[in-house]
Structures are given as structure tokens and as C-alpha cells.
Design a protein around this motif. Sequence first.
Motif, PDB file in Angstrom:
ATOM      1  N   ASP A  32      13.660  -5.125  -7.804  1.00  0.00           N
ATOM      2  CA  ASP A  32      12.230  -5.376  -7.984  1.00  0.00           C
ATOM      3  C   ASP A  32      11.716  -4.701  -9.253  1.00  0.00           C
ATOM      4  O   ASP A  32      10.969  -5.302 -10.031  1.00  0.00           O
ATOM      5  CB  ASP A  32      11.436  -4.864  -6.784  1.00  0.00           C
ATOM      6  N   TRP A  36      10.310  -6.450 -12.744  1.00  0.00           N
ATOM      7  CA  TRP A  36       8.999  -6.091 -13.284  1.00  0.00           C
ATOM      8  C   TRP A  36       9.129  -5.622 -14.740  1.00  0.00           C
ATOM      9  O   TRP A  36       8.327  -5.998 -15.595  1.00  0.00           O
ATOM     10  CB  TRP A  36       8.360  -5.006 -12.420  1.00  0.00           C
ATOM     11  N   THR A  59       1.880  -9.811 -14.513  1.00  0.00           N
ATOM     12  CA  THR A  59       2.982  -8.848 -14.571  1.00  0.00           C
ATOM     13  C   THR A  59       2.539  -7.498 -14.025  1.00  0.00           C
ATOM     14  O   THR A  59       3.273  -6.839 -13.279  1.00  0.00           O
ATOM     15  CB  THR A  59       3.483  -8.713 -16.020  1.00  0.00           C
ATOM     16  N   HIS A  62       2.252  -7.767 -10.289  1.00  0.00           N
ATOM     17  CA  HIS A  62       3.598  -7.790  -9.714  1.00  0.00           C
ATOM     18  C   HIS A  62       4.133  -6.361  -9.551  1.00  0.00           C
ATOM     19  O   HIS A  62       4.663  -6.002  -8.495  1.00  0.00           O
ATOM     20  CB  HIS A  62       4.527  -8.610 -10.620  1.00  0.00           C
ATOM     21  N   GLN A 166       4.655 -11.600  -4.065  1.00  0.00           N
ATOM     22  CA  GLN A 166       5.532 -11.811  -5.208  1.00  0.00           C
ATOM     23  C   GLN A 166       5.943 -13.271  -5.337  1.00  0.00           C
ATOM     24  O   GLN A 166       6.077 -13.786  -6.442  1.00  0.00           O
ATOM     25  CB  GLN A 166       6.765 -10.915  -5.114  1.00  0.00           C
ATOM     26  N   LEU A 169       2.992 -14.904  -6.913  1.00  0.00           N
ATOM     27  CA  LEU A 169       2.908 -14.504  -8.321  1.00  0.00           C
ATOM     28  C   LEU A 169       3.954 -15.229  -9.165  1.00  0.00           C
ATOM     29  O   LEU A 169       3.653 -15.673 -10.277  1.00  0.00           O
ATOM     30  CB  LEU A 169       3.078 -12.995  -8.461  1.00  0.00           C
ATOM     31  N   GLN A 170       5.159 -15.368  -8.644  1.00  0.00           N
ATOM     32  CA  GLN A 170       6.205 -16.070  -9.390  1.00  0.00           C
ATOM     33  C   GLN A 170       5.849 -17.546  -9.564  1.00  0.00           C
ATOM     34  O   GLN A 170       6.062 -18.122 -10.636  1.00  0.00           O
ATOM     35  CB  GLN A 170       7.563 -15.943  -8.683  1.00  0.00           C
TER      36      GLN A 170
END
Length: 191
Positions: A32, A36, A59, A62, A166, A169-170
Motif C-alpha cells: 500500500d 502511494w 494521491t 489514497h 482505495q 480512488l483507483q
Amino acid sequence: MRKVRHILPSCLQLGFLPTMKVGLFLFDTLKDIALWLYLGHSSKYLGESEGELFLKGLTTVHGATIFLSQTIMGIFALTSHLLPIKSNWIRLLCLPFAPLIPCLIVMETIHLQNQTEHLIDDWRRNGGSPTGTMTQIAVLSRKRDDLLKFYSQMRMIECSLEALPQFLLQLIYLLVENKISTDHSQQLDNL
């Protein structure tokens, strides 16, 4: 040959498997953080347009989800009565290391398993009361089972706090990046 058959599963159970559990937990955390850092490093090549600033913000969010989920999981562990830490002052001192606290749970489980093995070995060598030995083993097994259930709950908490945000977010990152690359290609075509 019999001793080797007895020792090999014991070594796997007490050495390899717990080490692998801790290693996989740390791998998940390091993965992770590496993702990041990669996204953060890649974002420095972005310009100052609206979409590119949005990607830089994604980013940062995240990284925040990684840190917060690990910290919440560690705080959840620190407030538990199952950890061998009895003093509240020591728990307070461990607070900055909250993301690494789940490793303590795995290590405590290994310690309880080792104590069980030592009780069995002592009983075999010295004799004694089988009932008393089994009572002690039952207590240790109950503690170990409680710790493992607690560890499973913590992993579910981490997954809930980290995975869905996440994933979203991706998905947003890919959509925005696709839009930015389309805008850049249109600008190049206009030149």
C-alpha cells in the motif's frame, strides 16, 4: 525417523507459518505504501490544470486512507484486553506505532503456542498430572483462539476501511487520467 516426523510439523507450525503471516501482513502494508509513493512520484510530472490537480489530491487521499486504516486497526488492538500489555502508560507510548501493533498479536499467538509445546514436553519428560497439564493447555488454547478471532476481526476492519475507498480512488484515478490524456491529445491535434 519418528522424531523427524514430529519435529517437522512443529517447526512449520511454530516457525514458518507464523513468520509467513507476519510477512504477509507487512507485505500488504508495504504494498500500500509503495503504491502511494509511486502515485505521489508520478504526480510530480503532472501540470497545474484542474484535472491534474485533482489527481494530486486523489494521491493524497489514497495515502490518508492507508495511514488511517492502519492506525485505527492499531488503536483497536491497543484498546483490547487481549494484548499482553497491561499498563495504560505503555499502551500510550505504543500509540505512534499503532500501524504495527497487529504484528504483536501474531507474536503473542506464537508465544502461546510455544508455551503449549513446552507444557507437553515437560509432561512427557517429567510425568506429572495429565489433567493439570491438559487444564493449562486448555487455558492457553482458549487465549490463542481469542487472539486469532480478534486478529480476524481486525483484518476485516482494515479491509473495510481501506479496500472500498482505495478501489473507488483507483477507479476515479483511471477515469480522470483517461480524460486528461484525451484532452492532451486533442490539444496536440489542434497544434
